[in-house]
Design an enzyme around this catalytic site. Structure first.
Site, short mmCIF file in Angstrom:
data_model
loop_
_atom_site.label_atom_id
_atom_site.label_comp_id
_atom_site.label_asym_id
_atom_site.label_seq_id
_atom_site.Cartn_x
_atom_site.Cartn_y
_atom_site.Cartn_z
N ASN A 1 0.09 12.64 4.57
CA ASN A 1 -0.57 12.07 5.73
C ASN A 1 -0.29 12.08 7.14
OD1 ASN A 1 -2.66 9.88 5.94
ND2 ASN A 1 -1.58 8.49 4.57
N TYR B 1 0.79 -1.25 -0.16
CA TYR B 1 -0.09 -0.02 0.14
C TYR B 1 0.97 1.28 -0.08
CZ TYR B 1 -3.22 3.75 1.16
OH TYR B 1 -3.88 4.83 1.21
N ARG C 1 -16.25 36.43 42.62
CA ARG C 1 -15.87 35.64 44.00
C ARG C 1 -15.33 34.32 43.49
NH1 ARG C 1 -20.13 32.84 47.86
NH2 ARG C 1 -21.20 34.62 46.71
N GLY D 1 -6.59 4.89 -0.63
CA GLY D 1 -7.99 4.76 -0.01
C GLY D 1 -8.80 3.81 -0.85
N HIS E 1 -5.46 15.67 -4.54
CA HIS E 1 -5.68 15.87 -3.34
C HIS E 1 -5.43 17.53 -2.91
CE1 HIS E 1 -6.01 11.71 -2.85
NE2 HIS E 1 -6.04 11.68 -1.72
#
Length: 526
Positions: free
Chosen positions: A197, A54, A299, A61, A84
């Site tokens: 990535n 891969y 306070r 993807g 991309h």
């Protein structure tokens, strides 16, 4: 010029800020270059084998099932960057892009990505040349990393797309690289994917947000103390023994800061609220006596600011862990394996980004409530309505509080968590995403709003203190008033065009002027 040396590990938040905001030079250590070369040998060996790996010899993807032949692999890496780089919307700030690029370089240098040393050197060269890729607001879902933002950065390395030069002019990236003697990168197996990535954008924004919030939380302790003083409140609730029995660290720090600012004040707990003001109604018995308790917004200021500080401590821990990470998919392991993983999911970073937005919204909300008390003659213990010079003829700070309230309202909307949402993408392969980039973007807006909200409280509180004529403020309070006036922010008087004063107060807070004014008197604030 300061130089940050990037090794295989050890990058700090200070390094990120030095590069992103301080334009520090970047160098790669020999250790990092050696690790890059070793990892690349592993990738090259896998690329020569017929078995699909891969990101090396497959698509990406949902298209990861296709085996890509040798002749198409360079095109594959170019194409993933080009396709991309699909961001839209306004440009992202220069400091965010520089943090994004530097953090990707940090991971590349870890030796777990398989990128060649030459590519890493080019990334450093682009940073050192002051070239900033044009990155757009929209395009990251915070899973598989900040894909579109990182792709626009990788596109610049290839000499494509647009980038901003050191002179602030946007030009074609190829022209800018050539002008600085930088050759465009020809990507090889896995390199395009490795450049995209990571959680680098959301992490960079988290690191810068923490730096900004640290300053703003100290500022908020000072403005809360000034408001308490202007309202003739009591500092007894700030005593350390009261906070020791509820030992949240941030709460104790906030109370100690407020107590340090108020040391030596002639206004705190003063029993004669109206003896020293220029205008107002006759004193009533309740105002003529020292109050036992102040309103919650006064306070409980340390409890609210302290909770935010403790939230920051958790967020800082997450940021440190993420800084120590090598986020990529697949990753190269020391034993030579190249393995797919899910470390790019941004959930850890996204959650704390959202948590910080909640804390910032609450800090802004309590500051606005204190401001409103200063302006309300029925609750300000003798101050003129809206701190006006001649109430009725003058409106004073009435509409300054409107502006502050509008900012608080927006902060509440920005506090809605982005990370609770998820939209599936990539044909349901990436079916759960973190939305961490969106969480980071809205936190940046929230921090800008918080700065303005505290500026309005500062403006009102310093004016109110000056209206307490005849009573002596704490030395630290006086130092803040004097520094603010020296910065061009005017004091009490007839109505005038308020926007320039508020803008100057905003700039004073943003530059750290409040803390810088008090610390010579109080010593370092916690």
């Amino acid at each position: 010029m300061h130089t940050v040396v990037v090794g295989t590990s050890g990058t700090t938040a200070a390094d990120v800020i030095a590069v992103a905001r301080g334009n520090a030079r970047v160098e790669l250590s020999q250790e990092a270059l050696d690790a890059l070369a070793r990892a690349r040998e592993i990738v090259d060996a896998l690329a020569a084998k017929p078995d699909p790996v891969y990101g090396v010899s497959t698509g990406f993807g949902a298209l990861a099932t296709r085996h890509i032949g040798q002749e198409l692999r360079a095109q594959l890496q170019r194409n993933i960057v080009r396709s991309h780089a699909a961001g839209m919307g306004p440009r992202v700030e220069r400091e965010v892009v520089r943090a994004l690029m530097f953090l990707r370089l940090k991971t590349v240098a870890s030796g777990h990505t398989g990128v060649r040393p030459h590519v890493a050197r080019t990334m450093a060269d682009v940073l050192n040349a002051g070239i900033t890729p044009v990155v757009h607001e929209y395009g990251s879902l915070g899973c598989s990393g900040d894909l579109a933002p990182l792709s626009h950065c990788a596109l610049t390395l290839m000499g494509e797309g647009d980038a901003e030069g050191p002179d602030g002019t946007v030009r074609p990236a190829g022209e800018l690289l050539a002008a600085h003697g930088i050759a465009p990168v020809e990507l090889r197996e896995k390199e395009g994917l490795a450049l995209l990535n990571g959680t680098d954008g959301m992490l960079g924004m988290l690191i810068m947000a923490l730096a900004d919030l640290e300053k703003l939380y100290k500022t908020a302790d000072v403005t809360a103390a000034l408001s308490l003083e202007a309202l003739l409140g009591t500092d007894k609730v700030l005593r350390p023994e009261l906070h020791a029995i509820r030992p949240h660290p941030g709460q104790g720090a906030a109370a100690a800061n407020m107590l340090a600012v108020l040391k030596g004040s002639g206004l705190v707990g003063h029993p004669h609220a109206l003896d020293s003001v220029r205008a107002g109604d006759a004193p009533n018995q309740a105002d003529a006596a020292t109050r036992v308790q102040d309103a919650y917004s006064v306070r409980c200021a340390p409890q609210v600011a302290g909770a935010g500080r403790d939230t920051m401590a958790h967020a800082r821990l997450v940021a440190e862990r993420e800084l120590a990470s090598a986020v990529d998919n697949p990753v190269v392991l020391p034993d030579g394996r190249v393995e797919s993983n899910g470390n790019f999911h941004g959930a850890p970073v996204a959650y704390v980004l959202d948590f910080l937005a909640v804390a910032a919204a609450d800090l802004g909300s309590i500051a606005e409530r204190r401001t409103d008390r200063l302006l309300d003659k029925n609750r300000s213990h003798g101050l003129p309505p809206f701190l006006a010079d001649d109430a009725g003829v003058d409106s004073g700070l009435m509409i300054a509080q409107y502006t502050q309230a509008a900012l608080v309202s927006e902060m509440k909307r920005l506090a809605v968590p982005a990370s609770a949402d998820s939209i599936p993408s990539s044909a349901m392969q990436e079916d759960h995403v973190s939305m961490g980039w969106s969480a980071a973007r809205k936190l940046r807006t929230a921090i800008g709003n918080l700065n303005r909200i505290l500026a309005v409280e500062l403006y009102a509180a310093t004016r109110a203190i000056e209206l307490r004529a005849g009573l002596t403020p704490a030395p630290a309070s006086r130092a803040v008033v004097d520094a603010l006036r020296a910065a061009g922010v005017q004091g009490p008087g007839p109505d005038r065009f308020l926007a320039p004063d508020l803008d100057a107060a905003d700039g004073f807070v943003r530059a750290g002027g409040v803390v810088a004014a008090v610390e010579p008197v109080t010593g370092p604030l916690a």
